[in-house]
Design a protein around this motif. Structure first.
Motif, PDB file in Angstrom:
ATOM      1  N   MET A   1     -15.774   4.843   8.961  1.00  0.00           N
ATOM      2  CA  MET A   1     -15.209   4.386   7.721  1.00  0.00           C
ATOM      3  C   MET A   1     -14.177   3.179   7.891  1.00  0.00           C
ATOM      4  O   MET A   1     -13.663   3.607   8.934  1.00  0.00           O
ATOM      5  N   ARG A   2     -14.181   2.328   6.856  1.00  0.00           N
ATOM      6  CA  ARG A   2     -13.317   1.083   7.278  1.00  0.00           C
ATOM      7  C   ARG A   2     -12.246   1.220   5.976  1.00  0.00           C
ATOM      8  O   ARG A   2     -12.613   2.051   4.933  1.00  0.00           O
ATOM      9  N   ASN A   3     -11.355   0.424   6.017  1.00  0.00           N
ATOM     10  CA  ASN A   3     -10.460   0.437   4.950  1.00  0.00           C
ATOM     11  C   ASN A   3      -9.414  -1.015   4.950  1.00  0.00           C
ATOM     12  O   ASN A   3      -9.423  -1.669   5.885  1.00  0.00           O
ATOM     13  N   ASP A   4      -8.972  -1.430   3.933  1.00  0.00           N
ATOM     14  CA  ASP A   4      -8.095  -2.837   3.841  1.00  0.00           C
ATOM     15  C   ASP A   4      -6.773  -2.156   3.655  1.00  0.00           C
ATOM     16  O   ASP A   4      -6.010  -3.008   2.972  1.00  0.00           O
ATOM     17  N   ILE A   5      -6.221  -1.190   3.919  1.00  0.00           N
ATOM     18  CA  ILE A   5      -4.798  -0.760   3.813  1.00  0.00           C
ATOM     19  C   ILE A   5      -3.945  -1.966   4.320  1.00  0.00           C
ATOM     20  O   ILE A   5      -2.849  -2.029   3.483  1.00  0.00           O
ATOM     21  N   LYS A   6      -4.123  -2.185   5.543  1.00  0.00           N
ATOM     22  CA  LYS A   6      -3.278  -3.190   5.999  1.00  0.00           C
ATOM     23  C   LYS A   6      -3.169  -4.449   5.130  1.00  0.00           C
ATOM     24  O   LYS A   6      -1.900  -4.963   4.671  1.00  0.00           O
ATOM     25  N   ALA A   7      -4.144  -4.899   4.746  1.00  0.00           N
ATOM     26  CA  ALA A   7      -4.118  -6.023   3.833  1.00  0.00           C
ATOM     27  C   ALA A   7      -3.511  -5.868   2.690  1.00  0.00           C
ATOM     28  O   ALA A   7      -2.404  -6.462   2.152  1.00  0.00           O
ATOM     29  N   ARG A   8      -3.562  -4.629   1.878  1.00  0.00           N
ATOM     30  CA  ARG A   8      -3.113  -4.192   0.692  1.00  0.00           C
ATOM     31  C   ARG A   8      -1.442  -3.908   1.157  1.00  0.00           C
ATOM     32  O   ARG A   8      -0.571  -4.422   0.151  1.00  0.00           O
ATOM     33  N   ARG A   9      -0.973  -3.583   2.074  1.00  0.00           N
ATOM     34  CA  ARG A   9       0.325  -3.336   2.479  1.00  0.00           C
ATOM     35  C   ARG A   9       1.111  -4.341   2.744  1.00  0.00           C
ATOM     36  O   ARG A   9       2.223  -4.588   2.183  1.00  0.00           O
ATOM     37  N   THR A  10       0.539  -5.271   3.387  1.00  0.00           N
ATOM     38  CA  THR A  10       1.116  -6.702   3.744  1.00  0.00           C
ATOM     39  C   THR A  10       1.200  -7.402   2.481  1.00  0.00           C
ATOM     40  O   THR A  10       2.448  -8.080   2.411  1.00  0.00           O
ATOM     41  N   GLU A  11       0.286  -7.360   1.717  1.00  0.00           N
ATOM     42  CA  GLU A  11       0.435  -8.195   0.208  1.00  0.00           C
ATOM     43  C   GLU A  11       1.682  -8.008  -0.560  1.00  0.00           C
ATOM     44  O   GLU A  11       2.264  -8.645  -1.094  1.00  0.00           O
ATOM     45  N   ARG A  12       1.800  -6.446  -0.394  1.00  0.00           N
ATOM     46  CA  ARG A  12       3.227  -6.153  -1.022  1.00  0.00           C
ATOM     47  C   ARG A  12       4.382  -5.999  -0.090  1.00  0.00           C
ATOM     48  O   ARG A  12       5.437  -5.497  -0.621  1.00  0.00           O
ATOM     49  N   ARG A  13       4.326  -6.591   1.164  1.00  0.00           N
ATOM     50  CA  ARG A  13       5.303  -6.781   1.817  1.00  0.00           C
ATOM     51  C   ARG A  13       6.070  -5.475   2.248  1.00  0.00           C
ATOM     52  O   ARG A  13       7.347  -5.299   2.339  1.00  0.00           O
ATOM     53  N   TRP A  14       5.281  -4.350   2.423  1.00  0.00           N
ATOM     54  CA  TRP A  14       5.686  -3.184   2.852  1.00  0.00           C
ATOM     55  C   TRP A  14       5.430  -3.028   4.417  1.00  0.00           C
ATOM     56  O   TRP A  14       4.620  -3.506   4.891  1.00  0.00           O
ATOM     57  N   SER A  15       6.626  -2.217   4.947  1.00  0.00           N
ATOM     58  CA  SER A  15       6.170  -1.878   6.378  1.00  0.00           C
ATOM     59  C   SER A  15       5.522  -0.850   6.363  1.00  0.00           C
ATOM     60  O   SER A  15       4.981   0.121   5.447  1.00  0.00           O
ATOM     61  N   GLN A  16       4.851  -0.415   7.765  1.00  0.00           N
ATOM     62  CA  GLN A  16       4.076   0.860   7.990  1.00  0.00           C
ATOM     63  C   GLN A  16       4.855   2.011   7.520  1.00  0.00           C
ATOM     64  O   GLN A  16       4.456   3.147   6.931  1.00  0.00           O
ATOM     65  N   ALA A  17       6.278   1.983   7.934  1.00  0.00           N
ATOM     66  CA  ALA A  17       7.081   3.093   7.634  1.00  0.00           C
ATOM     67  C   ALA A  17       7.254   3.354   6.199  1.00  0.00           C
ATOM     68  O   ALA A  17       7.328   4.484   5.845  1.00  0.00           O
ATOM     69  N   GLU A  18       7.156   2.149   5.418  1.00  0.00           N
ATOM     70  CA  GLU A  18       7.633   2.080   3.900  1.00  0.00           C
ATOM     71  C   GLU A  18       6.448   3.006   3.297  1.00  0.00           C
ATOM     72  O   GLU A  18       6.604   3.897   2.517  1.00  0.00           O
ATOM     73  N   LEU A  19       5.244   2.597   3.754  1.00  0.00           N
ATOM     74  CA  LEU A  19       4.029   3.169   3.254  1.00  0.00           C
ATOM     75  C   LEU A  19       3.987   4.588   3.575  1.00  0.00           C
ATOM     76  O   LEU A  19       3.542   5.458   2.823  1.00  0.00           O
ATOM     77  N   GLY A  20       4.475   4.868   4.799  1.00  0.00           N
ATOM     78  CA  GLY A  20       4.322   6.364   5.225  1.00  0.00           C
ATOM     79  C   GLY A  20       5.060   7.102   4.236  1.00  0.00           C
ATOM     80  O   GLY A  20       4.845   8.314   4.048  1.00  0.00           O
ATOM     81  N   LYS A  21       6.397   6.812   4.213  1.00  0.00           N
ATOM     82  CA  LYS A  21       7.528   7.200   3.334  1.00  0.00           C
ATOM     83  C   LYS A  21       6.733   7.696   2.038  1.00  0.00           C
ATOM     84  O   LYS A  21       6.791   8.635   1.505  1.00  0.00           O
ATOM     85  N   GLU A  22       6.315   6.658   1.462  1.00  0.00           N
ATOM     86  CA  GLU A  22       5.776   6.716   0.000  1.00  0.00           C
ATOM     87  C   GLU A  22       4.685   7.786  -0.029  1.00  0.00           C
ATOM     88  O   GLU A  22       4.405   8.703  -1.067  1.00  0.00           O
ATOM     89  N   LEU A  23       3.872   7.772   0.992  1.00  0.00           N
ATOM     90  CA  LEU A  23       2.634   8.757   0.883  1.00  0.00           C
ATOM     91  C   LEU A  23       3.201  10.146   1.789  1.00  0.00           C
ATOM     92  O   LEU A  23       2.626  11.243   1.452  1.00  0.00           O
ATOM     93  N   GLY A  24       4.282  10.282   2.153  1.00  0.00           N
ATOM     94  CA  GLY A  24       4.760  11.419   2.814  1.00  0.00           C
ATOM     95  C   GLY A  24       3.987  11.674   4.339  1.00  0.00           C
ATOM     96  O   GLY A  24       3.737  13.054   4.542  1.00  0.00           O
ATOM     97  N   VAL A  25       3.769  10.649   4.920  1.00  0.00           N
ATOM     98  CA  VAL A  25       3.148  10.921   6.216  1.00  0.00           C
ATOM     99  C   VAL A  25       3.815   9.954   7.337  1.00  0.00           C
ATOM    100  O   VAL A  25       4.766   9.016   6.741  1.00  0.00           O
ATOM    101  N   SER A  26       3.598  10.050   8.529  1.00  0.00           N
ATOM    102  CA  SER A  26       4.326   9.463   9.417  1.00  0.00           C
ATOM    103  C   SER A  26       3.856   7.983   9.639  1.00  0.00           C
ATOM    104  O   SER A  26       2.685   7.482   9.210  1.00  0.00           O
ATOM    105  N   ARG A  27       4.768   7.117  10.217  1.00  0.00           N
ATOM    106  CA  ARG A  27       4.290   5.607  10.585  1.00  0.00           C
ATOM    107  C   ARG A  27       3.141   5.747  11.507  1.00  0.00           C
ATOM    108  O   ARG A  27       2.187   4.867  11.117  1.00  0.00           O
TER     109      ARG A  27
END
Length: 68
Positions: free
Chosen positions: A1-27
């Motif tokens: 399985m592949r994904n484009d999460i990194k591209a979507r995240r960087t498009e929004r200028r979110w860090s991995q930690a910020e995305l993790g916090k939004e989702l309730g998971v770790s960086r």
């Protein structure tokens, strides 16, 4: 399985930690998902798609259908 999460995240200028916090998971979980080392649970996959305002099929796709 592949994904484009990194591209979507960087498009929004979110860090991995910020995305993790939004989702309730770790960086580290975000890193593993972005690097295709971990396939998220179905509820987490839906949460990711919902957060990006899209359908799950537009975020996750089979290896052979991955964008170049």
């Amino acid at each position: 399985m592949r994904n484009d999460i990194k591209a979507r995240r960087t498009e929004r200028r979110w860090s991995q930690a910020e995305l993790g916090k939004e989702l309730g998971v770790s960086r580290q979980t975000v890193i593993a998902i972005e690097n295709d080392k971990y396939d998220p649970s179905l509820p987490l996959a839906f949460a990711i798609a919902r957060l990006f305002g899209t359908r799950i099929e537009e975020v996750f796709f089979p290896e052979e259908d991955a964008p170049q």
